[in-house]
Design an enzyme around this catalytic site. Structure first.
Site, mmCIF file in Angstrom:
data_model
loop_
_atom_site.group_PDB
_atom_site.id
_atom_site.type_symbol
_atom_site.label_atom_id
_atom_site.label_comp_id
_atom_site.label_asym_id
_atom_site.label_seq_id
_atom_site.Cartn_x
_atom_site.Cartn_y
_atom_site.Cartn_z
ATOM 1 N N ARG A 202 9.159 2.277 -1.157
ATOM 2 C CA ARG A 202 10.013 3.050 -0.276
ATOM 3 C C ARG A 202 11.417 3.166 -0.843
ATOM 4 O O ARG A 202 11.954 2.206 -1.404
ATOM 5 C CB ARG A 202 10.114 2.383 1.096
ATOM 6 C CG ARG A 202 8.858 2.564 1.891
ATOM 7 C CD ARG A 202 9.152 2.523 3.353
ATOM 8 N NE ARG A 202 9.300 1.158 3.829
ATOM 9 C CZ ARG A 202 9.445 0.869 5.114
ATOM 10 N NH1 ARG A 202 9.501 1.842 6.014
ATOM 11 N NH2 ARG A 202 9.570 -0.371 5.491
ATOM 12 N N SER B 167 9.105 -7.543 -3.774
ATOM 13 C CA SER B 167 8.358 -8.536 -2.983
ATOM 14 C C SER B 167 7.378 -9.323 -3.834
ATOM 15 O O SER B 167 6.152 -9.293 -3.604
ATOM 16 C CB SER B 167 7.637 -7.827 -1.852
ATOM 17 O OG SER B 167 8.522 -6.996 -1.163
ATOM 18 N N ASP C 52 11.085 -9.540 0.111
ATOM 19 C CA ASP C 52 10.913 -8.853 1.399
ATOM 20 C C ASP C 52 11.112 -9.777 2.598
ATOM 21 O O ASP C 52 11.597 -9.362 3.650
ATOM 22 C CB ASP C 52 9.547 -8.137 1.490
ATOM 23 C CG ASP C 52 8.372 -9.039 1.157
ATOM 24 O OD1 ASP C 52 8.596 -10.197 0.768
ATOM 25 O OD2 ASP C 52 7.220 -8.562 1.285
#
Ligand code: BG6
Ligand code: BG6
Ligand code: GLC
Ligand code: GLC
Length: 864
Positions: A510, A574, A628
């Site tokens: 994203r 992450s 994350d």
């Protein structure tokens, strides 16, 4: 009451139309003939075995039985052994409250165990013949649609009958009973007879009530998924005519019988046919004739005016071959009459007409069913056996012959054999149960290792706690890495400005623009775009991967019209990174299916910077790299200052906590708890299915806890279990499906894959699949809960508190999309960390906002 063949053919055609109505999804709800799926899919095949208790409720006698089925004996003598005891059933119980009725049933069961010296300590599987209309969603669940015949116990209609029985058994106590199957008497009769005759595809009851069942093609049973194979359908034909379909055949006597019954307007066909009503019909006709002065010298004796004075047993006796006339006289005398020879002949004649009509109507119904089966199978002629039971059929001397004759006349092309069920319905019920039991025990065995006890969960908590401590202390590599994040503070609301947040490592990549406005906290604006990283990029070269990311960013900047801006950026990455500062992160090892080359051991911020440089198109100031979990915690802490833990239950699984390493410096730690068990500490709970999933992963032996708890693997575990059950013959009729063998079954796909498999799988299959999913995902949630309990308890103890209130920021598809995961997680945490009050706060905008907040703080500091 006389019905000629053309009328019978007409009735038969009407019944065929009713069957269609009952089977079709559009019309079934309103259909008079209910056509209930029974979830019995095959007639016996001789492989059934075991010892069962059986209850038989709904016929003229209530019985408890023990049935022993020896495998493979089939037709041969000794294949099935039965013992039974009839227990009284009073009118009061049948018309009282359902719990009392069922208490009587279960107390009788207990008495039976006692009388027959059957152990109370052992678990006994039980088959339940329940001869009333039930809507079954599986073998051991059925909602009572309505009472019929002579029963109307209150409080059961619309409820699960099996559950009611289980509750009664619990109330009685002292027995270990597993109710495995509930079947209608027609179904049980078909199964009983099917044990000896493989052509038996129809079950017929002409007893207190009347009804028939038959093997229907599954593709015609709209209410059950799947279109391969057959399922037994309980027609509940007693309701034929409830919508007026038989009005032109109804006599004034039928109307009378109906009006004085316990269920007026209901079971119209049954009231013309079955044992509970035949005597009454005869009485009403005789009474009318007497009133008209046609009998008994114009006398109308009181006995004739009383409901129930003539029974079906009387009807049978009056029609006996030799003694019929004498019996008729005896019966009439007993009623206080003094009949002439002509009276006796006339009354016997009435009886014959009434019972003849009954067998004719049954023949018409049966002809409809047989015709349907014949069409279903595209046959011109049909060889079939009908299993029959019921007092009328068994005790009325002429009934069977008449019925057989008319059926053969109506269907000359069919070879129909009638077999009387010699041993009642319980043998058949036990056979159904035997199959269910094999299924249940195999399923139980397979799923048992997924069910974790409280002790096991406590152990996992302790193991996690030890892992957290070891990770903090150890200098060298440890399973739980406990990586420093160089984030020292949660946000304070003074953060301002525009930031870019990039986010790699979840389901998607994203890119996000975050604007924190002056003034109000929460005054944040977010714009984002989602990109799917193709598998070949995830597993190609590092350069390709980062070039790809740079390209996504370029696209996003274009999209926002911000190519020229030199924005500060936060990078949510992450994966486990060794950080030496807020803006450096050396990738320790890939997880979650990534394995791009030349990244491990390198600073991912650098890799991204170089890719941007190679592109030479825009400029970014990458200020921070964050995990994350960290991003999620920061994002949630912006809303709730008590938020000191971040949790991801998504593609991967990880927790993050504010660490209190020393009094002076508090730094947030990325636990990387997904690695717990990499040293073998979880081996006790790892099932062969987990081992297989691990073995097939891109990082065997690594991330063992993650592989038990995160979305990327749950589907895979389910797939392994399904394969095993299929090979064991429990699923998909034992046929391994290509798609099950090769497709990946990631969490989000389970539902759609279920549907895909569901197309030619059966409803029972779907139930098993769902159960497997349930067991696997529940374990995941419980393990996460155990991990979280360890984390919050550690924080509590570090602070020397008896009680801790704390908020956990959570993100991840598993947490957000799974219907039960969050509930089980919270409950487990609550039970395992009773001194902590943990609030789970779902992160709204993902970790991007958190990454932006960290970037804002880091930049302020840097620029100061
Ligand atoms: C029996 C079954 O054999 O037949 C009963 O076990 C069933 O469950 C019965 O209801 C039908 O006959 P009747 O005449 O007892 O109603
Ligand atoms: C998102 C985070 O909100 O949640 C990601 O921004 C993170 O970085 C993700 O990995 C976890 O969810 P999933 O289910 O997409 O792995
Ligand atoms: C009634 C019941 C039905 C049963 C039949 C024969 O019609 O509704 O379920 O099969 O009686 O006992
Ligand atoms: C994996 C990663 C970890 C991440 C988690 C959740 O476990 O190693 O860094 O936080 O997945 O996405």
């Amino acid at each position: 009451m006389r019905l000629y063949d053309d009328q019978l053919i007409d009735i038969s055609a009407r019944f065929q139309a009713e069957m269609k109505k009952g089977l079709s999804a559009e019309s079934s709800a309103a259909a008079a003939v209910k056509m209930l799926p029974t979830h019995v899919r095959s007639t016996p095949d001789g492989s059934e075995k075991g010892q069962f208790l059986a209850l038989d409720l709904g016929g003229s006698k209530f019985k408890v039985l023990q049935v022993k089925v020896r495998e493979g004996m089939g037709v041969r003598k000794g294949g099935v052994e039965m013992e039974e005891k009839i227990y009284p059933m009073s009118k009061e119980l049948l018309n009282g409250r359902a719990p009392e009725l069922f208490d009587h049933v279960s107390e009788s069961l207990k008495d039976f165990l006692h009388v027959k010296n059957i152990s109370l300590d052992k678990k006994h599987p039980l088959a339940f013949t329940f001869s009333f209309p039930c809507e079954q969603t599986r073998l051991d669940k059925g909602l009572l649609l309505s009472w019929s015949k002579n029963c109307r116990a209150r409080g059961l209609q619309g409820k699960d009958v099996v559950q009611a029985l289980r509750e009664a058994i619990d109330r009685t106590g002292g027995m270990d009973i597993e109710v495995l199957a509930m079947v209608n008497d027609t179904v049980a009769t078909m199964m009983t007879c099917g044990f000896d005759d493989q052509y038996c595809d129809v079950g017929l009851i002409i007893g207190t009530g009347t009804n028939a069942c038959y093997m229907e093609e599954l593709r015609h049973v709209d209410l059950v998924e799947g279109d391969e194979g057959r399922m037994c359908v309980n027609t509940e034909w007693g309701g034929f005519g409830d919508d007026g379909a038989l009005n032109d055949y109804i006599t004034e006597f039928d109307q009378d019988v109906d009006a004085t019954s316990i269920n007026p307007g209901k079971q119209i066909f049954e009231k013309m046919v079955s044992g509970m009503y035949l005597g009454e019909l005869v009485r009403l006709v005789v009474l009318k004739m007497a009133k008209l002065g046609q009998l008994f010298d114009g006398l109308v004796p009181d006995a004739l005016r009383t409901k129930g004075k003539i029974t079906t047993a009387h009807v049978a006796a009056m029609e006996e071959y030799k003694n019929g006339l004498k019996n008729t006289r005896d019966i009439l005398v007993e009623l206080g009459l003094n009949p002439s020879q002509d009276d006796c002949i006339a009354v016997q004649h009435v009886s014959t007409i009434v019972s003849f009509r009954s067998s004719n109507l049954v023949a018409a119904g049966l002809a409809a069913i047989l015709t349907r089966i014949k069409h279903n199978r595209h046959l011109r002629a049909l060889r079939i056996t009908v299993g029959v039971d019921g007092t009328v059929y068994k005790t009325h001397p002429q009934y069977p012959k008449r019925l057989h004759k008319v059926v053969r006349r109506l269907l000359p092309e069919c070879q129909v054999r009638f077999v009387l069920s010699d041993s009642g319905s319980s043998k058949g019920a036990a056979l159904v149960t035997a199959v269910a039991q094999r299924l249940a025990s195999r399923k139980r065995q397979t799923l048992a290792p997924f069910k974790l006890s409280q002790e096991q969960l406590q152990l996992v908590k302790a193991t996690m706690r030890a892992g957290l401590e070891a990770g903090l202390k150890n200098k060298g590599p440890s399973a739980v890495k406990m990586l420093p994040s160089y984030v020292y503070h949660t946000p304070d609301g003074t953060e301002r400005g525009k930031y870019l947040a990039l986010d790699l490592g979840g389901t998607n990549f994203r890119a996000m623009l975050v604007k924190f406005k002056k003034g109000l906290q929460n005054n944040t604006r977010l714009y984002h775009k989602i990109y799917t990283v193709p598998l070949e990029i995830m597993q190609g070269t590092g350069e390709e991967l980062f070039d790809h990311l740079a390209q996504y960013v370029s696209d996003f900047l274009d999209y926002m019209g911000m190519k020229k801006a030199h924005l500060p950026a936060g990078f949510t990455f992450s994966f486990p990174c060794e950080q030496t500062a807020i803006d450096t992160g050396i990738l320790v090892s890939w997880t979650k299916g990534f394995k791009a080359t030349d990244c491990e051991g390198h600073d991912v911020v650098n890799l991204l910077r170089e890719a941007i440089k190679r592109r030479n198109e825009y400029d970014l100031d990458i200020v921070a790299v964050v995990n994350d979990t960290v991003g999620t915690m920061m994002s949630c802490a912006y809303e709730d200052p008590q938020c000191e833990v971040g949790l991801i239950a998504g593609t991967g699984s990880n927790a993050y906590k504010k660490a209190e390493t020393s009094e002076t410096s508090k730094m947030c730690i990325n636990t990387e708890w997904g690695g717990l068990g990499d040293d073998g500490s979880l081996d006790d709970i790892i099932t062969p299915f987990d081992a297989e999933v691990d073995h097939n992963s891109v990082n065997p032996g690594k991330q063992r806890f993650e592989k038990l708890t995160s979305g990327m693997y749950l589907g895979e575990i389910v797939r392994e279990v399904l394969l095993d059950l299929t090979r064991g013959g429990l699923l998909f009729r034992g046929r391994e499906k290509q798609c099950l063998c090769f497709d990946r079954l990631a969490l989000l796909q389970v539902r759609s894959i279920l549907q895909n498999l569901g197309l030619d799988s059966t409803c029972d299959d779907s139930i098993i699949v769902k159960e497997v999913c349930g067991a696997v995902s529940r374990r995941a949630a419980e393990l996460c809960g155990a991990g979280m309990a360890a984390v919050v308890d550690k924080i509590r103890e570090n602070r020397g508190l008896d009680h801790l209130n704390i908020t956990v920021g959570v993100d991840g598809a598993l947490y957000k999309l799974h219907p039960h995961f969050s509930g089980v997680l919270q409950e487990t945490t609550r039970v395992l960390a009773p001194q902590c009050n943990v609030t789970f706060l779902p992160s709204e905008e993902g970790s991007g906002k958190g990454a932006a907040l960290i970037t804002a703080v880091a930049r302020q500091k840097r620029d100061r």
